[in-house]
Design a protein around this motif. Sequence first.
Motif: not given
Length: 374
Positions: A211-233
């Motif tokens: 669910a996480i990609s990078f735009t201009e070296k900054k992380a972006v989370i795709d909510h359509s793929k994210c399941v809300g597990c909180g591991r990234c947090l």
Amino acid sequence: MEKAKVYFTDMRVHPGTNLPEKLKKLIKRAGIGEIDFEKKMTAIKIHFGEPGNLSFLRPNYAKAVADVVKEFGGRPFLTDCNTLYVGRRKDALEHLSAAYENGFNILSTGCHIIIGDGLKGTDDVSVPVKGGTLVKEAKIGRAVMDADVFISLSHFKGHEMAGFGGCFKNIGMGCGSRAGKMEQHNSGKPSVDPDLCVGCRICAKNCAHGAISFTEKKAVIDHSKCVGCGRCLGACNQDAVYNENSSAVQELNIKMAEYTKAVLDGRPSFHINLVIDVSPYCDCHAENDVPIIPDVGMFASFDPVALDQACVDACNAQQPLKGSMLDDNMHAEGFCDHHDHFVNTTPESEWETCLSHAVELGLGTREYELIEVK
């Protein structure tokens, strides 16, 4: 359902005794000894207080409860889970440092401290919620769920969203992992603050769903793929991952009740509320305002619903303290009296939904018999 028994004692003591001893007497009279503690690992859920706040429960009260558990053959430990917000308790290292700073340690409490959801708040288990409407599986700190017996020791005070923070706030929100807290506070979909993101990609390495990609070296989370597990947090060391939207207060209260259901189901539990230093806000604040009402006393019960109901009733029977936030609000121009001290303190808050839903979940009854212990 018959009335639940809630036991109460005031804060008066006479020469030859003290408040910790009075707390021990209260919980024994309330029947804590009916639980089989023999060699059982017993979680005592408490809030260690955000450093700077001085209204949290003193370690002496935790020691009184731990001593009783040990007297009955149990193996107690104090626990809390890491916070969702950025503060001094967002990971286990800082959380333990905060607890030590506020006086909690094995010498002062007679038992160990274990942070329930691990080093970064990602050590949780999914627990089914029987009858849950908004939460089907709660994300609870693993150490909390591994305990054989569960005891809540709560500071009963105001709360800016839930109206008051008592047994249900301490258990439902407090035992949720960081991902669990995120689920309760919003839809469970985090976002990234590009100003804080350093592009280290550790969040992406911890995402199992791409669910996480990078735009201009900054992380972006795709909510359509994210399941809300909180591991990234939990993985982000820059605090760049955050909650984007807050749930409505009623939805938060329902989720707290359902998380409490997940924690309590299937094992012995006992609950204690201390209605003292009733600050207008949660102990998660790095400060505390003056109490809104006088100290009331200590309450204990096997029924968490009846316990919180008895405490809020006792609080509403008190006169507001002059110069408190509650008193200021009640004398402000255009004041609308809600006939409830907690809602009058924070009018946007609400607490009825939590207790009503808890009854629907079978967690207890709002009808109680108050038994005073001298």
